[in-house]
Motif scaffolding. Structure first.
Motif, PDB file in Angstrom:
ATOM      1  N   GLU A 127      79.140  65.238 -18.530  1.00  9.26           N
ATOM      2  CA  GLU A 127      78.524  66.051 -19.581  1.00  9.26           C
ATOM      3  C   GLU A 127      77.974  65.177 -20.704  1.00  9.26           C
ATOM      4  O   GLU A 127      76.875  65.417 -21.207  1.00  9.26           O
ATOM      5  N   GLU A 128      78.736  64.155 -21.087  1.00  5.41           N
ATOM      6  CA  GLU A 128      78.288  63.252 -22.146  1.00  5.41           C
ATOM      7  C   GLU A 128      77.017  62.512 -21.720  1.00  5.41           C
ATOM      8  O   GLU A 128      76.068  62.400 -22.493  1.00  5.41           O
ATOM      9  N   VAL A 129      76.994  62.039 -20.481  1.00  5.78           N
ATOM     10  CA  VAL A 129      75.819  61.317 -19.978  1.00  5.78           C
ATOM     11  C   VAL A 129      74.622  62.256 -19.866  1.00  5.78           C
ATOM     12  O   VAL A 129      73.507  61.893 -20.243  1.00  5.78           O
ATOM     13  N   TRP A 130      74.823  63.479 -19.381  1.00  5.63           N
ATOM     14  CA  TRP A 130      73.724  64.448 -19.269  1.00  5.63           C
ATOM     15  C   TRP A 130      73.113  64.744 -20.645  1.00  5.63           C
ATOM     16  O   TRP A 130      71.890  64.804 -20.792  1.00  5.63           O
ATOM     17  N   GLN A 131      73.962  64.954 -21.651  1.00  3.82           N
ATOM     18  CA  GLN A 131      73.451  65.248 -22.995  1.00  3.82           C
ATOM     19  C   GLN A 131      72.666  64.063 -23.547  1.00  3.82           C
ATOM     20  O   GLN A 131      71.592  64.232 -24.129  1.00  3.82           O
ATOM     21  N   TRP A 132      73.197  62.874 -23.380  1.00  7.30           N
ATOM     22  CA  TRP A 132      72.524  61.666 -23.840  1.00  7.30           C
ATOM     23  C   TRP A 132      71.193  61.499 -23.102  1.00  7.30           C
ATOM     24  O   TRP A 132      70.158  61.221 -23.708  1.00  7.30           O
ATOM     25  N   HIS A 133      71.209  61.695 -21.794  1.00  9.43           N
ATOM     26  CA  HIS A 133      70.002  61.555 -20.974  1.00  9.43           C
ATOM     27  C   HIS A 133      68.924  62.555 -21.397  1.00  9.43           C
ATOM     28  O   HIS A 133      67.753  62.206 -21.527  1.00  9.43           O
ATOM     29  N   LEU A 135      71.341  53.874 -20.221  1.00  8.98           N
ATOM     30  CA  LEU A 135      70.644  54.741 -19.275  1.00  8.98           C
ATOM     31  C   LEU A 135      69.516  53.967 -18.603  1.00  8.98           C
ATOM     32  O   LEU A 135      68.899  53.090 -19.218  1.00  8.98           O
ATOM     33  N   ILE A 136      69.238  54.318 -17.362  1.00  9.87           N
ATOM     34  CA  ILE A 136      68.072  53.816 -16.639  1.00  9.87           C
ATOM     35  C   ILE A 136      67.172  55.023 -16.400  1.00  9.87           C
ATOM     36  O   ILE A 136      67.566  55.976 -15.732  1.00  9.87           O
ATOM     37  N   VAL A 137      65.962  54.978 -16.938  1.00  5.33           N
ATOM     38  CA  VAL A 137      65.014  56.073 -16.767  1.00  5.33           C
ATOM     39  C   VAL A 137      63.820  55.548 -15.974  1.00  5.33           C
ATOM     40  O   VAL A 137      63.173  54.583 -16.380  1.00  5.33           O
ATOM     41  N   LEU A 138      63.560  56.186 -14.844  1.00  5.27           N
ATOM     42  CA  LEU A 138      62.409  55.826 -14.021  1.00  5.27           C
ATOM     43  C   LEU A 138      61.164  56.541 -14.548  1.00  5.27           C
ATOM     44  O   LEU A 138      61.272  57.607 -15.170  1.00  5.27           O
ATOM     45  N   TYR A 156      59.365  64.738 -14.140  1.00  9.48           N
ATOM     46  CA  TYR A 156      60.237  65.686 -13.443  1.00  9.48           C
ATOM     47  C   TYR A 156      61.672  65.447 -13.870  1.00  9.48           C
ATOM     48  O   TYR A 156      62.086  64.315 -14.061  1.00  9.48           O
ATOM     49  N   GLN A 157      62.429  66.505 -13.952  1.00 10.00           N
ATOM     50  CA  GLN A 157      63.838  66.379 -14.296  1.00 10.00           C
ATOM     51  C   GLN A 157      64.582  65.789 -13.103  1.00 10.00           C
ATOM     52  O   GLN A 157      64.563  66.363 -12.022  1.00 10.00           O
ATOM     53  N   PRO A 158      65.218  64.623 -13.260  1.00  7.91           N
ATOM     54  CA  PRO A 158      65.949  64.045 -12.132  1.00  7.91           C
ATOM     55  C   PRO A 158      67.168  64.895 -11.773  1.00  7.91           C
ATOM     56  O   PRO A 158      67.694  65.636 -12.603  1.00  7.91           O
ATOM     57  N   ILE A 159      67.603  64.768 -10.532  1.00 10.04           N
ATOM     58  CA  ILE A 159      68.773  65.512 -10.071  1.00 10.04           C
ATOM     59  C   ILE A 159      70.021  65.039 -10.811  1.00 10.04           C
ATOM     60  O   ILE A 159      70.845  65.837 -11.226  1.00 10.04           O
ATOM     61  N   GLU A 160      70.139  63.736 -10.975  1.00 12.11           N
ATOM     62  CA  GLU A 160      71.274  63.144 -11.684  1.00 12.11           C
ATOM     63  C   GLU A 160      70.771  62.011 -12.566  1.00 12.11           C
ATOM     64  O   GLU A 160      69.935  61.234 -12.134  1.00 12.11           O
ATOM     65  N   PRO A 161      71.270  61.878 -13.778  1.00 11.60           N
ATOM     66  CA  PRO A 161      70.894  60.716 -14.578  1.00 11.60           C
ATOM     67  C   PRO A 161      71.518  59.455 -13.990  1.00 11.60           C
ATOM     68  O   PRO A 161      72.541  59.515 -13.311  1.00 11.60           O
ATOM     69  N   CYS A 162      70.885  58.343 -14.250  1.00 10.33           N
ATOM     70  CA  CYS A 162      71.377  57.053 -13.777  1.00 10.33           C
ATOM     71  C   CYS A 162      71.829  56.254 -14.997  1.00 10.33           C
ATOM     72  O   CYS A 162      71.083  56.117 -15.968  1.00 10.33           O
ATOM     73  N   VAL A 163      73.049  55.750 -14.953  1.00 11.67           N
ATOM     74  CA  VAL A 163      73.620  55.043 -16.096  1.00 11.67           C
ATOM     75  C   VAL A 163      74.329  53.783 -15.606  1.00 11.67           C
ATOM     76  O   VAL A 163      74.910  53.770 -14.531  1.00 11.67           O
ATOM     77  N   VAL A 164      74.207  52.722 -16.386  1.00 10.37           N
ATOM     78  CA  VAL A 164      74.951  51.494 -16.124  1.00 10.37           C
ATOM     79  C   VAL A 164      76.109  51.461 -17.106  1.00 10.37           C
ATOM     80  O   VAL A 164      75.911  51.660 -18.305  1.00 10.37           O
ATOM     81  N   VAL A 165      77.308  51.229 -16.596  1.00 11.16           N
ATOM     82  CA  VAL A 165      78.477  51.165 -17.460  1.00 11.16           C
ATOM     83  C   VAL A 165      79.100  49.776 -17.381  1.00 11.16           C
ATOM     84  O   VAL A 165      79.050  49.122 -16.341  1.00 11.16           O
ATOM     85  N   PHE A 214      67.941  46.968  -6.079  1.00  9.47           N
ATOM     86  CA  PHE A 214      68.002  48.407  -5.858  1.00  9.47           C
ATOM     87  C   PHE A 214      66.595  49.006  -5.784  1.00  9.47           C
ATOM     88  O   PHE A 214      66.416  50.208  -5.891  1.00  9.47           O
ATOM     89  N   ARG A 215      65.604  48.127  -5.635  1.00  9.31           N
ATOM     90  CA  ARG A 215      64.192  48.504  -5.502  1.00  9.31           C
ATOM     91  C   ARG A 215      63.648  49.212  -6.733  1.00  9.31           C
ATOM     92  O   ARG A 215      62.752  50.046  -6.636  1.00  9.31           O
ATOM     93  N   VAL A 216      64.198  48.892  -7.877  1.00 10.20           N
ATOM     94  CA  VAL A 216      63.691  49.419  -9.140  1.00 10.20           C
ATOM     95  C   VAL A 216      62.671  48.415  -9.659  1.00 10.20           C
ATOM     96  O   VAL A 216      63.009  47.287  -9.978  1.00 10.20           O
ATOM     97  N   GLN A 217      61.412  48.831  -9.688  1.00  6.49           N
ATOM     98  CA  GLN A 217      60.351  47.943 -10.143  1.00  6.49           C
ATOM     99  C   GLN A 217      59.937  48.250 -11.572  1.00  6.49           C
ATOM    100  O   GLN A 217      59.485  47.379 -12.292  1.00  6.49           O
ATOM    101  N   SER A 218      60.084  49.486 -11.944  1.00  2.00           N
ATOM    102  CA  SER A 218      59.678  49.901 -13.272  1.00  2.00           C
ATOM    103  C   SER A 218      60.704  50.910 -13.795  1.00  2.00           C
ATOM    104  O   SER A 218      61.044  51.869 -13.099  1.00  2.00           O
ATOM    105  N   ALA A 219      61.184  50.677 -14.999  1.00  3.70           N
ATOM    106  CA  ALA A 219      62.169  51.578 -15.594  1.00  3.70           C
ATOM    107  C   ALA A 219      62.236  51.319 -17.091  1.00  3.70           C
ATOM    108  O   ALA A 219      61.758  50.296 -17.581  1.00  3.70           O
ATOM    109  N   ILE A 220      62.837  52.247 -17.779  1.00  6.40           N
ATOM    110  CA  ILE A 220      63.093  52.114 -19.208  1.00  6.40           C
ATOM    111  C   ILE A 220      64.601  52.073 -19.373  1.00  6.40           C
ATOM    112  O   ILE A 220      65.310  52.944 -18.859  1.00  6.40           O
ATOM    113  N   LEU A 221      65.082  51.058 -20.065  1.00  3.07           N
ATOM    114  CA  LEU A 221      66.510  50.936 -20.340  1.00  3.07           C
ATOM    115  C   LEU A 221      66.776  51.391 -21.766  1.00  3.07           C
ATOM    116  O   LEU A 221      66.087  50.977 -22.698  1.00  3.07           O
TER     117      LEU A 221
END
Length: 106
Positions: free
Chosen positions: A82-88, A5-8, A14-23, A57-64
């Protein structure tokens, strides 16, 4: 399929609209998935992913997150989302619990 997961920082407030995940698929082929958007990231083991890899992708700060093996390999399936949303949601909860409380000046 391996994923991280990539968490900004704003995701913690705020709850993001969609989680961001690297696969990782096909060995070391990395792809970013956010909602219906899919971006090719490059050829690299997912364990070696760093914030520098996300700079274009202009990501300067994030938690992996740590690497997790996902049960579903179809990134466009409902089960994958659904699996990604639950994990996120669980990962965000853990991060928010670790965050020190904000002290407001008097």
């Amino acid at each position: 399929m391996k994923a991280r997961l990539i968490v900004l920082p704003s995701d913690l407030d705020y709850q993001p609209i969609e989680p961001c995940v690297v696969v990782e698929s096909d060995g070391e082929h990395l792809t970013i998935v956010r909602g219906v958007d899919v971006y090719y990231l490059g050829e690299k083991p997912i364990d070696a992913l760093t914030l520098d890899d996300l700079a274009r992708f202009r990501v300067q700060s994030a938690i992996l997150s740590d690497v997790r093996e996902l049960a579903n390999n179809d990134i466009f399936s409902r089960e994958f989302r659904e699996e990604v949303w639950q994990w996120h949601a669980e990962f965000l909860r853990q991060l928010r619990e670790q965050q020190p409380p904000v002290v407001q000046p008097d």
